[in-house]
Design an enzyme around this catalytic site. Sequence first.
Site, mmCIF file in Angstrom:
data_model
loop_
_atom_site.group_PDB
_atom_site.id
_atom_site.type_symbol
_atom_site.label_atom_id
_atom_site.label_comp_id
_atom_site.label_asym_id
_atom_site.label_seq_id
_atom_site.Cartn_x
_atom_site.Cartn_y
_atom_site.Cartn_z
ATOM 1 N N THR A 54 10.616 -3.076 -5.775
ATOM 2 C CA THR A 54 11.178 -2.455 -4.514
ATOM 3 C C THR A 54 10.839 -0.968 -4.503
ATOM 4 O O THR A 54 10.488 -0.671 -3.516
ATOM 5 C CB THR A 54 12.739 -2.886 -4.463
ATOM 6 O OG1 THR A 54 12.916 -4.161 -4.479
ATOM 7 C CG2 THR A 54 13.475 -2.193 -3.153
ATOM 8 N N GLN A 73 4.226 -11.031 -5.954
ATOM 9 C CA GLN A 73 4.088 -12.443 -6.182
ATOM 10 C C GLN A 73 2.827 -12.839 -6.799
ATOM 11 O O GLN A 73 2.662 -14.119 -6.823
ATOM 12 C CB GLN A 73 4.475 -13.262 -5.002
ATOM 13 C CG GLN A 73 6.044 -13.086 -4.736
ATOM 14 C CD GLN A 73 6.884 -13.617 -5.682
ATOM 15 O OE1 GLN A 73 6.687 -14.525 -6.599
ATOM 16 N NE2 GLN A 73 8.253 -13.489 -5.551
ATOM 17 N N HIS A 126 9.320 -8.488 -13.660
ATOM 18 C CA HIS A 126 10.163 -9.972 -13.977
ATOM 19 C C HIS A 126 9.543 -11.170 -13.235
ATOM 20 O O HIS A 126 9.897 -12.039 -13.334
ATOM 21 C CB HIS A 126 11.571 -9.739 -13.670
ATOM 22 C CG HIS A 126 12.049 -9.508 -12.323
ATOM 23 N ND1 HIS A 126 12.334 -10.775 -11.503
ATOM 24 C CD2 HIS A 126 11.676 -8.597 -11.335
ATOM 25 C CE1 HIS A 126 12.606 -10.185 -10.179
ATOM 26 N NE2 HIS A 126 12.224 -8.945 -10.120
ATOM 27 N N THR A 136 13.585 9.823 -16.974
ATOM 28 C CA THR A 136 12.971 9.305 -18.089
ATOM 29 C C THR A 136 12.782 7.993 -17.976
ATOM 30 O O THR A 136 13.328 7.087 -17.475
ATOM 31 C CB THR A 136 14.309 9.643 -19.260
ATOM 32 O OG1 THR A 136 14.579 10.866 -19.248
ATOM 33 C CG2 THR A 136 13.834 9.205 -20.596
ATOM 34 N N CYS A 173 15.946 -12.712 -2.882
ATOM 35 C CA CYS A 173 16.595 -11.409 -2.577
ATOM 36 C C CYS A 173 17.522 -11.477 -1.389
ATOM 37 O O CYS A 173 18.280 -10.676 -1.210
ATOM 38 C CB CYS A 173 15.274 -10.270 -2.367
ATOM 39 S SG CYS A 173 14.139 -10.228 -3.674
HETATM 40 N N1 PLP Z 1 8.177 -8.075 -3.001
HETATM 41 C C1 PLP Z 1 8.086 -9.087 -3.243
HETATM 42 C C2 PLP Z 1 6.950 -9.884 -2.217
HETATM 43 C C3 PLP Z 1 8.925 -10.003 -3.905
HETATM 44 O O1 PLP Z 1 9.125 -11.213 -3.938
HETATM 45 C C4 PLP Z 1 9.927 -9.213 -4.759
HETATM 46 C C5 PLP Z 1 11.062 -9.687 -5.105
HETATM 47 O O2 PLP Z 1 11.653 -10.884 -4.987
HETATM 48 C C6 PLP Z 1 9.970 -7.696 -4.436
HETATM 49 C C7 PLP Z 1 8.963 -7.066 -3.552
HETATM 50 C C8 PLP Z 1 10.684 -6.936 -5.192
HETATM 51 O O3 PLP Z 1 10.630 -6.873 -6.319
HETATM 52 P P1 PLP Z 1 11.873 -6.240 -7.504
HETATM 53 O O4 PLP Z 1 12.883 -7.391 -7.785
HETATM 54 O O5 PLP Z 1 11.252 -5.799 -8.931
HETATM 55 O O6 PLP Z 1 12.531 -5.333 -6.822
#
Ligand code: PLP
Length: 353
Positions: A70, A165, A187, A223, A304
């Site tokens: 994000t 992804q 992750h 940091t 999300c």
């Molecule tokens: N972009 C995509 C396509 C995602 O699927 C996700 C999380 O599901 C993100 C960005 C966000 O990643 P993060 O969970 O590391 O903030």
Amino acid sequence: MSLYFDHAATSPIRPDVIELMADVMGRVGNASSVHRAGRDARAVLERAREQVGMLVGARAQEIIFTGCGTEANNHVLSAHEHLPILVSAIEHDSVLSGRAGLETVPVLASGLIDLEALDRRLAQGEPGLLSLMLVNNETGAIQPVAQAAKLAKQRGWLVHSDAVQAAGKMALAMGALGVDFLSLSAHKFGGPQGVGALVLRPGMDPKPLLQGGGQERRRRAGTENVAGIAGMGLAAELALDHPIQNDPFQTQIEASLPPGAQVAAAADRRVSTITCAVWPGKTAERMLMKFDLKGVALSSGSACSSGKVGASHVLTAMGFDTDQALSAIRFSTGWNTTQAEVHQLIDAIRSMA
Ligand code: PLP
């Protein structure tokens, strides 16, 4: 029974990564300190930078570690908000949310960006930034990023791709994609939660999102999360060594769906780890509860946005109606999914029909 089919939301952290992180966490050292402990922490960061660079075909010095995918997306979009910003209609919320003035390019029923509409728009007005994800998190559809980037570059646009992804699920090369910026998140490929990276084309220097100290070559203050970054580095190396590009599981899952179920973006190129099934006459919310009672962890659309009641913007952009979009369930597999688990999932799916 406990079955995890929600790798697109988050994938389990690899045991080797846990071991490395525990070791790094047990040591002291701020990577900005000049003493020995600080230099050791810096060496850990630089090794991870090399490993992440290898995963995406980029030079280590062009990797900025961030707090998540994000943040990497926010960094690029915020740095260019003085320019016109074009995005596809199916981007992740971390690209779409809270930003005024984004212009969206439609997608086709296939789930792929409409390249003709994109080209028409690129031809108008001043150039700006195009942000197009490489793999959609709900359908798994692989977007024609290289083609879109070529069109955009011909018109002088900058190009960003959210590859969160894609990493570990397909070959990734910054140069071949022709993009200026790429976002990653640890992750999703066996690394820890809470670490990401923004990869730059050489010469790119987006305005920092976080201001403060001189970390990350003054490109991201704060940091560094040394243990998390070490974990991301090792996960990147393992993802490169053991890619899951030809996983047969989704074909088997697809074949077990009831008659009438429709797989979103079925006809086009998808990663082999995501199937989104539109399940007529059902609601995803109830189905997820039933699967959960059977010990099967799944998501409806994007993790999300789970808990958010409303039809997926991805499926509606593809032309599904609200009822169809509210019936969609996502099955996503990953690095440790086994054939035995898939058989158990298929039994659970058949018992729902
Ligand atoms: N972009 C995509 C396509 C995602 O699927 C996700 C999380 O599901 C993100 C960005 C966000 O990643 P993060 O969970 O590391 O903030």
